[in-house]
Design a protein around this motif. Structure first.
Motif, PDB file in Angstrom:
ATOM      1  N   GLU A 288      41.401  48.561  37.323  1.00 20.50           N
ATOM      2  CA  GLU A 288      41.298  47.197  36.797  1.00 20.50           C
ATOM      3  C   GLU A 288      40.192  46.434  37.521  1.00 20.50           C
ATOM      4  O   GLU A 288      39.443  45.659  36.903  1.00 20.50           O
ATOM      5  CB  GLU A 288      42.637  46.466  36.940  1.00 20.50           C
ATOM      6  N   ALA A 289      40.077  46.642  38.830  1.00 22.68           N
ATOM      7  CA  ALA A 289      39.031  45.959  39.599  1.00 22.68           C
ATOM      8  C   ALA A 289      37.647  46.430  39.176  1.00 22.68           C
ATOM      9  O   ALA A 289      36.720  45.623  39.019  1.00 22.68           O
ATOM     10  CB  ALA A 289      39.241  46.204  41.090  1.00 22.68           C
ATOM     11  N   LEU A 290      37.493  47.741  38.984  1.00 22.84           N
ATOM     12  CA  LEU A 290      36.194  48.277  38.567  1.00 22.84           C
ATOM     13  C   LEU A 290      35.777  47.716  37.204  1.00 22.84           C
ATOM     14  O   LEU A 290      34.614  47.353  36.998  1.00 22.84           O
ATOM     15  CB  LEU A 290      36.249  49.804  38.514  1.00 22.84           C
ATOM     16  N   ALA A 291      36.738  47.650  36.293  1.00 25.57           N
ATOM     17  CA  ALA A 291      36.413  47.092  34.967  1.00 25.57           C
ATOM     18  C   ALA A 291      35.999  45.634  35.081  1.00 25.57           C
ATOM     19  O   ALA A 291      35.064  45.180  34.398  1.00 25.57           O
ATOM     20  CB  ALA A 291      37.625  47.234  34.045  1.00 25.57           C
ATOM     21  N   ARG A 292      36.666  44.912  35.964  1.00 25.45           N
ATOM     22  CA  ARG A 292      36.361  43.497  36.115  1.00 25.45           C
ATOM     23  C   ARG A 292      34.972  43.271  36.705  1.00 25.45           C
ATOM     24  O   ARG A 292      34.189  42.457  36.201  1.00 25.45           O
ATOM     25  CB  ARG A 292      37.417  42.858  37.020  1.00 25.45           C
ATOM     26  N   VAL A 293      34.662  43.975  37.785  1.00 22.85           N
ATOM     27  CA  VAL A 293      33.397  43.691  38.483  1.00 22.85           C
ATOM     28  C   VAL A 293      32.189  44.238  37.725  1.00 22.85           C
ATOM     29  O   VAL A 293      31.053  43.836  38.005  1.00 22.85           O
ATOM     30  CB  VAL A 293      33.411  44.247  39.923  1.00 22.85           C
TER      31      VAL A 293
ATOM     32  N   THR B 107      26.291  41.406  37.490  1.00 21.21           N
ATOM     33  CA  THR B 107      27.743  41.607  37.559  1.00 21.21           C
ATOM     34  C   THR B 107      28.222  41.338  38.981  1.00 21.21           C
ATOM     35  O   THR B 107      27.423  41.293  39.924  1.00 21.21           O
ATOM     36  CB  THR B 107      28.132  43.050  37.192  1.00 21.21           C
ATOM     37  N   LEU B 108      29.527  41.195  39.131  1.00 24.12           N
ATOM     38  CA  LEU B 108      30.086  41.063  40.479  1.00 24.12           C
ATOM     39  C   LEU B 108      29.796  42.313  41.308  1.00 24.12           C
ATOM     40  O   LEU B 108      29.654  42.232  42.533  1.00 24.12           O
ATOM     41  CB  LEU B 108      31.604  40.836  40.398  1.00 24.12           C
ATOM     42  N   ALA B 109      29.722  43.453  40.658  1.00 19.18           N
ATOM     43  CA  ALA B 109      29.474  44.707  41.374  1.00 19.18           C
ATOM     44  C   ALA B 109      28.098  44.747  42.023  1.00 19.18           C
ATOM     45  O   ALA B 109      27.836  45.605  42.877  1.00 19.18           O
ATOM     46  CB  ALA B 109      29.631  45.888  40.415  1.00 19.18           C
ATOM     47  N   ASP B 110      27.209  43.830  41.643  1.00 15.37           N
ATOM     48  CA  ASP B 110      25.886  43.790  42.262  1.00 15.37           C
ATOM     49  C   ASP B 110      25.943  43.271  43.701  1.00 15.37           C
ATOM     50  O   ASP B 110      25.005  43.490  44.469  1.00 15.37           O
ATOM     51  CB  ASP B 110      24.949  42.886  41.449  1.00 15.37           C
ATOM     52  N   HIS B 111      27.012  42.607  44.076  1.00 19.94           N
ATOM     53  CA  HIS B 111      27.113  41.992  45.399  1.00 19.94           C
ATOM     54  C   HIS B 111      27.664  42.989  46.419  1.00 19.94           C
ATOM     55  O   HIS B 111      28.684  43.646  46.180  1.00 19.94           O
ATOM     56  CB  HIS B 111      28.016  40.754  45.345  1.00 19.94           C
ATOM     57  N   GLN B 112      26.999  43.078  47.559  1.00 22.69           N
ATOM     58  CA  GLN B 112      27.417  44.040  48.570  1.00 22.69           C
ATOM     59  C   GLN B 112      28.823  43.759  49.093  1.00 22.69           C
ATOM     60  O   GLN B 112      29.557  44.693  49.417  1.00 22.69           O
ATOM     61  CB  GLN B 112      26.418  44.051  49.734  1.00 22.69           C
TER      62      GLN B 112
ATOM     63  N   LEU C 100      35.397  47.442  47.192  1.00 25.01           N
ATOM     64  CA  LEU C 100      35.657  48.622  46.367  1.00 25.01           C
ATOM     65  C   LEU C 100      35.708  49.891  47.215  1.00 25.01           C
ATOM     66  O   LEU C 100      36.544  50.779  46.983  1.00 25.01           O
ATOM     67  CB  LEU C 100      34.581  48.753  45.291  1.00 25.01           C
ATOM     68  N   ALA C 101      34.836  49.961  48.204  1.00 21.72           N
ATOM     69  CA  ALA C 101      34.831  51.131  49.085  1.00 21.72           C
ATOM     70  C   ALA C 101      36.143  51.240  49.839  1.00 21.72           C
ATOM     71  O   ALA C 101      36.741  52.331  49.949  1.00 21.72           O
ATOM     72  CB  ALA C 101      33.660  51.040  50.062  1.00 21.72           C
TER      73      ALA C 101
ATOM     74  N   HIS D  43      39.759  39.378  40.583  1.00 22.77           N
ATOM     75  CA  HIS D  43      39.944  38.801  39.257  1.00 22.77           C
ATOM     76  C   HIS D  43      39.928  37.275  39.283  1.00 22.77           C
ATOM     77  O   HIS D  43      39.919  36.649  38.217  1.00 22.77           O
ATOM     78  CB  HIS D  43      41.272  39.279  38.638  1.00 22.77           C
ATOM     79  N   GLY D  44      39.935  36.692  40.457  1.00 22.12           N
ATOM     80  CA  GLY D  44      39.931  35.233  40.544  1.00 22.12           C
ATOM     81  C   GLY D  44      41.183  34.648  39.908  1.00 22.12           C
ATOM     82  O   GLY D  44      42.282  35.192  40.020  1.00 22.12           O
ATOM     83  N   GLY D  45      41.030  33.526  39.215  1.00 20.49           N
ATOM     84  CA  GLY D  45      42.163  32.864  38.590  1.00 20.49           C
ATOM     85  C   GLY D  45      42.891  33.734  37.591  1.00 20.49           C
ATOM     86  O   GLY D  45      44.121  33.637  37.444  1.00 20.49           O
ATOM     87  N   ASP D  46      42.161  34.600  36.901  1.00 15.66           N
ATOM     88  CA  ASP D  46      42.806  35.482  35.931  1.00 15.66           C
ATOM     89  C   ASP D  46      43.790  36.435  36.602  1.00 15.66           C
ATOM     90  O   ASP D  46      44.698  36.950  35.943  1.00 15.66           O
ATOM     91  CB  ASP D  46      41.762  36.287  35.168  1.00 15.66           C
ATOM     92  N   GLY D  47      43.598  36.680  37.893  1.00 15.90           N
ATOM     93  CA  GLY D  47      44.475  37.607  38.595  1.00 15.90           C
ATOM     94  C   GLY D  47      45.902  37.117  38.728  1.00 15.90           C
ATOM     95  O   GLY D  47      46.835  37.921  38.817  1.00 15.90           O
ATOM     96  N   VAL D  48      46.086  35.808  38.768  1.00 14.91           N
ATOM     97  CA  VAL D  48      47.437  35.264  38.907  1.00 14.91           C
ATOM     98  C   VAL D  48      47.999  34.774  37.573  1.00 14.91           C
ATOM     99  O   VAL D  48      49.073  34.176  37.541  1.00 14.91           O
ATOM    100  CB  VAL D  48      47.476  34.119  39.951  1.00 14.91           C
ATOM    101  N   ARG D  49      47.285  35.016  36.505  1.00 19.22           N
ATOM    102  CA  ARG D  49      47.784  34.629  35.176  1.00 19.22           C
ATOM    103  C   ARG D  49      48.942  35.542  34.804  1.00 19.22           C
ATOM    104  O   ARG D  49      48.832  36.774  34.834  1.00 19.22           O
ATOM    105  CB  ARG D  49      46.682  34.749  34.134  1.00 19.22           C
ATOM    106  N   HIS D  50      50.079  34.941  34.476  1.00 22.12           N
ATOM    107  CA  HIS D  50      51.254  35.739  34.126  1.00 22.12           C
ATOM    108  C   HIS D  50      50.950  36.628  32.922  1.00 22.12           C
ATOM    109  O   HIS D  50      50.405  36.180  31.917  1.00 22.12           O
ATOM    110  CB  HIS D  50      52.436  34.825  33.795  1.00 22.12           C
ATOM    111  N   GLY D  51      51.290  37.900  33.066  1.00 19.76           N
ATOM    112  CA  GLY D  51      51.064  38.848  31.991  1.00 19.76           C
ATOM    113  C   GLY D  51      49.819  39.689  32.154  1.00 19.76           C
ATOM    114  O   GLY D  51      49.651  40.675  31.428  1.00 19.76           O
ATOM    115  N   SER D  52      48.955  39.332  33.113  1.00 22.24           N
ATOM    116  CA  SER D  52      47.770  40.171  33.346  1.00 22.24           C
ATOM    117  C   SER D  52      48.192  41.452  34.059  1.00 22.24           C
ATOM    118  O   SER D  52      49.228  41.499  34.729  1.00 22.24           O
ATOM    119  CB  SER D  52      46.735  39.418  34.174  1.00 22.24           C
TER     120      SER D  52
END
Length: 378
Positions: free
Chosen positions: A258-263, A272-277, A283-284, A337-346
């Motif tokens: 889920e984290a990989l898809a998000r970043v 993308t978020l994945a561009d940031h070290q 992720l590592a 995921h930021g705010g979406d991470g605490v959204r009920h049902g995610s």
């Protein structure tokens, strides 16, 4: 799809890879399920897993041993798709573990029902005053004409209220503490057994507090001999603790996915978020924890399958590390995921609730640390 390269590790045989592929295909069609009615969902999952043939791995024939690697692979895969499906499978194995390992021929008739999904099993060890400290079990089993009379309470019993059969541990008094416990099979329709309370927790599971008020059980309900209950309980947990680590591993893999898809998702400002070290560093760390957990889980399972009489140290290490690491992986996934991470049902919000209990049941993390330390010191 989650990384499956670990199936090429030398822990596994071709039959394990075939099992994993078959279950993966089944999960893609049948999971996740609706958790709106948890009792109904669990009953349906047990029936479906039995019909598909996967529950046959939850027990073993009299002349065979449990294949712990298969148990772990199944729990990891189910937990990655749907934590409630993992729960439904796991309790069939844990609830009937004592029968698989120590049961009489007559008692093993129940295995035919639980392995086919026609009966639901439960493991009733925890009490209001005895959680990790099994030696303080207070439920009494007293001799009575033709059998035993049981009185006491059990709490936080998984499948409580929907089980057809309970594995009950009670004090028979052969010796003080843990040496005076025995194990019994108790059908759910036994007179004197009541569901005193249904317990709701942060992740949906059927849980209950049981009250035993003079429940009469025949001599044939006793598993093994009087006074062997602690040995039986520890032998069962020795086998199934690595599978708790496997379930945590499945949840961690899902969290990483889920984290990989998000970043990797394109951002409005470009990149993308994945561009940031700093994100790459997170992720590592997640990937390392997942692989380390997998190595510990499948080392424990392989060691048992290779004939080790006990794997207390390996099982404790697997459960401790995998559950703690999964909590960290899922927490990081939620953070990314930021705010979406605490959204009920995610997905990550559900994982965050699902993983927490695994650090408690079947021996809390601190108990596993004590077990490991005693092994090192010994």
């Amino acid at each position: 799809m989650a990384d499956r390269s670990f199936l090429d590790w030398p822990f596994f045989e071709p039959r394990h890879r075939e099992l994993s592929a078959a279950l993966e295909a089944w999960c893609a069609v049948h999971l996740p399920v609706d958790h709106g009615d948890v009792d109904a969902a669990c009953k349906a999952l047990v029936a479906a897993l039995g019909q598909a043939g996967f529950l046959r791995h939850s027990g073993a024939d009299a002349d065979e041993a449990l294949d712990v690697r298969s148990l772990c692979l199944i729990r990891e895969t189910l937990a990655r798709h749907d934590a409630l499906a993992d729960f439904a499978f796991a309790m069939q194995g844990l609830g009937m573990g004592a029968v698989t390992l120590f049961g009489s021929e007559a008692q093993r008739a129940w295995l035919e029902k639980t392995r086919s999904g026609r009966a639901i099993a439960a493991f009733a060890l925890t009490e209001p005053g005895a959680g990790s400290d099994v030696a303080n079990t207070a439920t009494l089993a007293e001799r009575a004409p033709g059998g035993w009379r049981l009185s006491g309470e059990k709490t936080y019993i998984s499948n409580g209220g929907i089980a057809d059969l309970y594995l009950i541990f009670a004090r028979t008094g052969e010796a003080p503490g843990a040496r005076g416990l025995s194990a019994f099979l108790m059908p759910a329709d036994s007179a004197g057994l009541t569901i005193a309370e249904r317990i709701e927790v942060i992740a949906p599971h059927p849980l209950a507090r049981l009250k035993l008020d003079g429940v009469m059980l025949p001599d044939a309900a006793l598993i093994g001999r009087p006074g062997e209950g602690f040995k039986i309980a520890m032998s069962v947990l020795d086998v199934f603790r690595p599978t708790v680590g496997a379930a945590a591993l499945g949840m961690a893999r899902r969290g990483l996915d889920e984290a990989l898809a998000r970043v990797r998702r394109p951002r409005a400002g470009g990149g993308t978020l994945a561009d940031h070290q700093i994100v790459q560093g997170h992720l590592a760390d997640m990937a390392v924890r997942v692989d380390a957990a997998a190595l510990l889980v499948y080392r424990a399972a392989w060691t048992k399958d290779m004939g080790a009489p006990r794997i207390t140290r390996e099982a404790a290490m697997a459960k401790l590390y995998a559950t703690e690491a999964a909590q960290e992986v899922i927490d990081t996934a939620l953070q990314l995921h930021g705010g979406d991470g605490v959204r009920h049902g995610s997905a990550v919000e559900a994982l965050y609730r699902d993983i927490r209990a695994l650090r408690i049941y079947e021996g809390a993390s601190d108990v596993q640390r004590v077990v490991i330390a005693r092994s090192v010191l010994g």
